[in-house]
Design an enzyme around this catalytic site. Structure first.
Site, short mmCIF file in Angstrom:
data_model
loop_
_atom_site.label_atom_id
_atom_site.label_comp_id
_atom_site.label_asym_id
_atom_site.label_seq_id
_atom_site.Cartn_x
_atom_site.Cartn_y
_atom_site.Cartn_z
N SER A 19 88.00 -50.52 22.62
CA SER A 19 89.46 -49.92 22.60
C SER A 19 89.55 -48.95 21.12
O SER A 19 88.77 -48.62 20.79
CB SER A 19 90.59 -50.82 22.72
OG SER A 19 91.82 -50.29 22.76
N LYS A 62 93.09 -45.58 26.25
CA LYS A 62 92.61 -46.76 25.33
C LYS A 62 93.84 -47.74 25.86
O LYS A 62 93.88 -48.92 25.64
CB LYS A 62 92.62 -46.52 23.96
CG LYS A 62 91.35 -45.77 23.76
CD LYS A 62 89.97 -46.30 24.11
CE LYS A 62 88.68 -45.48 23.50
NZ LYS A 62 87.43 -46.35 23.88
C1 HXC Z 1 88.58 -29.34 24.97
C2 HXC Z 1 87.01 -29.96 26.36
C3 HXC Z 1 86.31 -30.27 25.01
C4 HXC Z 1 86.81 -29.96 23.61
C5 HXC Z 1 85.06 -30.52 27.09
N1 HXC Z 1 86.26 -30.29 27.51
N2 HXC Z 1 85.08 -30.59 25.64
N3 HXC Z 1 88.30 -29.48 26.17
N4 HXC Z 1 88.03 -29.58 23.85
N5 HXC Z 1 85.95 -30.15 22.75
C6 HXC Z 1 86.77 -30.06 28.58
C7 HXC Z 1 85.78 -29.11 29.52
O1 HXC Z 1 86.28 -27.64 29.31
C8 HXC Z 1 86.14 -29.58 31.07
O2 HXC Z 1 87.37 -28.77 31.23
C9 HXC Z 1 86.52 -30.96 30.88
O3 HXC Z 1 86.58 -31.21 29.47
C10 HXC Z 1 85.33 -31.66 31.37
O4 HXC Z 1 84.07 -31.10 30.47
P1 HXC Z 1 82.49 -31.59 31.09
O5 HXC Z 1 81.72 -31.14 29.75
O6 HXC Z 1 82.33 -30.91 32.34
O7 HXC Z 1 82.46 -33.28 30.94
P2 HXC Z 1 81.69 -34.23 30.89
O8 HXC Z 1 80.22 -33.65 31.14
O9 HXC Z 1 82.00 -35.12 31.84
O10 HXC Z 1 81.72 -34.81 29.63
C11 HXC Z 1 82.75 -35.55 29.21
C12 HXC Z 1 83.12 -35.31 27.80
C13 HXC Z 1 81.95 -35.03 26.76
C14 HXC Z 1 83.98 -36.29 27.11
C15 HXC Z 1 83.91 -33.87 27.56
O11 HXC Z 1 82.35 -34.86 25.41
C16 HXC Z 1 81.08 -36.37 26.66
O12 HXC Z 1 80.33 -36.59 27.67
N6 HXC Z 1 80.97 -37.12 25.66
C17 HXC Z 1 80.21 -38.18 25.63
C18 HXC Z 1 79.96 -38.39 24.15
C19 HXC Z 1 81.17 -38.66 23.25
O13 HXC Z 1 82.26 -38.09 23.39
N7 HXC Z 1 81.04 -39.28 22.23
C20 HXC Z 1 81.90 -39.65 21.44
C21 HXC Z 1 82.57 -41.00 21.54
S1 HXC Z 1 83.54 -41.16 19.93
P3 HXC Z 1 87.67 -27.50 32.30
O14 HXC Z 1 89.00 -27.36 32.41
O15 HXC Z 1 87.18 -26.63 31.27
O16 HXC Z 1 87.19 -27.98 33.50
C22 HXC Z 1 84.68 -42.13 20.74
C23 HXC Z 1 85.51 -42.44 19.67
C24 HXC Z 1 86.72 -43.15 19.91
O17 HXC Z 1 85.07 -42.27 21.91
C25 HXC Z 1 87.62 -43.84 19.09
C26 HXC Z 1 87.19 -43.93 17.65
C27 HXC Z 1 87.72 -44.52 16.79
#
Ligand code: HXC
Length: 290
Positions: free
Chosen positions: A160, A178
């Protein structure tokens, strides 16, 4: 990234070296920065662990690296090309784990997605994407693994955050997800308790060296953030691993339905995530995503 822990963990930690001997873990996001160290600790303490991820190269490489800690190639099973948004893919991963190791005792629902974005610029699909990975993914992980946890009278741990304790800016998507995860864990603790299954959450604070920290705090605000943490230091991935070991260990056999915050007491005086960007970012029209 090299392994964070090494064999000295066994000498300096409070845990018996064979604490988890004969046990099996199943960890989504197990190749990511926080979860891989949770896996390292479990493996060093004798557990076999399946790590579940989307990226084949990364999942296989990290499995090899963690296995090398105990000189046993069989210690970690990489299962890639699994998206936690798809429950059928998780069910197949559970089957592969049980085919290989015979059981599942400990589950970490760790796969998560995050980025900084304010509400006005957050698309409906972006919100859905994070809620689908974090909340729906956690549900799917619990759903797919619960039959095995009931058999083993095991334990599930959700990852979370502290974002929903306040209105943290630029994190409405993650905060909502979360908060749902906390609610899900509490309900599972109540409903699965009679089956002998424990359910808890771990809520990390500002953990240095993680993707979340880099995105939400970054080097520029490191010193200021540290000064706002009552324990006056940033967290480490090992801090999260230690709390994880406790929550899975017999020492926590009467602990269920809790949210274990591991943040040096930061949330009590307000989470300092993304403060440098507030409120200016709200009035910008970012061409590039953060
Ligand atoms: C705004 C964004 C964006 C950003 C993506 N989107 N990145 N919007 N700012 N920086 C939008 C896209 O434009 C799209 O909307 C939608 O989100 C989906 O994007 P996709 O790239 O197609 O999604 P997907 O491939 O499923 O990727 C999911 C993701 C990506 C969350 C966007 O970042 C990912 O896979 N992340 C995994 C790794 C990660 O984030 N790790 C960090 C974890 S840290 P539209 O409208 O354009 O279609 C963490 C910390 C939590 O969780 C707490 C810490 C204390």
């Amino acid at each position: 990234m090299v392994n964070t822990l090494d064999k000295t963990f066994l000498e300096k930690s409070s845990w018996k070296p064979d604490l988890f001997k004969g046990k099996v873990g199943f960890v989504t996001g197990g190749a990511g920065t926080i979860c891989r160290v949770q896996v390292e600790a479990l493996v060093l303490l004798g557990c076999k662990v399946a790590i579940i991820g989307r990226d084949q190269e990364k999942t296989e490489r990290v499995a090899k690296e963690i296995s090398s800690l105990v000189d046993n190639p069989d210690a970690v099973l990489p299962i890639s090309k699994v998206d936690v948004r798809e429950v059928k893919q998780l069910e197949s991963a559970v089957k592969r784990t049980v085919d290989r190791y015979g059981r599942i005792d400990y589950v970490i629902a760790g796969a998560a997605g995050n980025f900084i974005c304010d509400f006005n610029h957050l698309s409906a699909n972006a919100f859905k994407s994070v809620v689908s990975i974090d909340l729906l993914g956690s549900f799917n992980t619990a759903k797919a693994t619960m039959p095995e946890l009931i058999k083993s009278r095991g334990s599930i741990l959700f990852v979370s955050a502290t974002f929903h304790y306040y209105g943290v800016p630029f994190q409405s998507h993650v905060g909502a997800a979360k908060a749902g995860i906390d609610a899900l864990s509490n309900a599972l603790a109540v409903e699965m308790g009679p089956f002998g299954v424990r359910s808890n959450c771990i809520a990390p604070g500002a953990i240095q060296g993680t993707e979340g920290f880099d995105r939400l705090i970054g080097d520029a605000s490191k010193k200021k953030t540290t000064s706002k943490i009552p324990l006056q230091r940033l967290g480490t991935t090992e801090d999260i691993a230690q709390a994880t070991v406790y929550l899975f260990s017999p020492a926590a056999s009467y602990v269920s339905g809790t949210i274990q915050i591991v943040d040096g007491a930061m949330w009590h005086i307000g989470t300092h995530f993304a403060h440098e960007l507030y409120p200016d970012l709200l009035f910008k029209d970012p061409k590039a995503k953060l």
